[in-house]
Design an enzyme around this catalytic site. Sequence first.
Site, PDB file in Angstrom:
ATOM      1  N   ALA A  86       0.842  -1.197   0.000  1.00 50.18           N
ATOM      2  CA  ALA A  86       0.000   0.000   0.000  1.00 50.18           C
ATOM      3  C   ALA A  86       0.876   1.244   0.000  1.00 50.18           C
ATOM      4  CB  ALA A  86      -0.909   0.020   1.220  1.00 50.18           C
ATOM      5  N   GLU A 112      -1.703 -12.118  -4.712  1.00 50.65           N
ATOM      6  CA  GLU A 112      -2.968 -11.959  -5.430  1.00 50.65           C
ATOM      7  C   GLU A 112      -3.166 -10.468  -5.671  1.00 50.65           C
ATOM      8  OE1 GLU A 112      -3.367 -15.684  -3.033  1.00 50.65           O
ATOM      9  OE2 GLU A 112      -3.042 -13.624  -2.377  1.00 50.65           O
ATOM     10  N   ASN A 122      -6.816  -4.242 -11.473  1.00 51.68           N
ATOM     11  CA  ASN A 122      -5.688  -3.390 -11.115  1.00 51.68           C
ATOM     12  C   ASN A 122      -4.509  -3.626 -12.054  1.00 51.68           C
ATOM     13  OD1 ASN A 122      -3.784  -1.788  -9.899  1.00 51.68           O
ATOM     14  ND2 ASN A 122      -4.239  -2.483  -7.814  1.00 51.68           N
ATOM     15  N   TYR A 174       4.230  -5.501 -10.849  1.00 52.14           N
ATOM     16  CA  TYR A 174       4.721  -6.828 -10.468  1.00 52.14           C
ATOM     17  C   TYR A 174       5.424  -7.513 -11.648  1.00 52.14           C
ATOM     18  CZ  TYR A 174       1.580  -5.972  -6.526  1.00 52.14           C
ATOM     19  OH  TYR A 174       0.951  -5.418  -5.445  1.00 52.14           O
TER      20      TYR A 174
END
Length: 157
Positions: free
Chosen positions: A78, A111, A116, A123
Amino acid sequence: MEGQENKLIIRQASACDVSDIAELDKICFSVPWSRESFWHEISENNAALYIVAEKDKMIVGYAGIWLIAGEGHITNVAVHPDYRRRHIGEAMISVLISESEAAGAEAQTLEVRRSNSAAQGLYAKFGFCAEGIRKGYYEDNKEDAVIMWRRTQGASA
């Protein structure tokens, strides 16, 4: 030291950070974790490693990983909305991968919401590949999660 206040600092999270992390989670996610969940993860879960990103003397990001059976499962990443697109998430993921590999992990998984695409792209920069779907994974709207894996060279699938 002039300019130090603007420097990004990434460090291991401590129990003193729990309230700030929980508040950041509320800002970033529609179904946030409880303060107690973060306290447990940081203070009691020996398989967990949580890090925070500090900038301007405040916590602007956090990330966590579970180190289990030679794998690192990234639980959360986050970044405060006001600090996004400044490579903070990228820096934290890099640290999680390095720390998990130093602890013997040969693969990392996570996950991510199917919608998104920005996170999936981030990633992918680290070698994560989509390898499956968890149907209805997210509580708020039953959105599917994309399961992504990253394996070190020589690690079996």
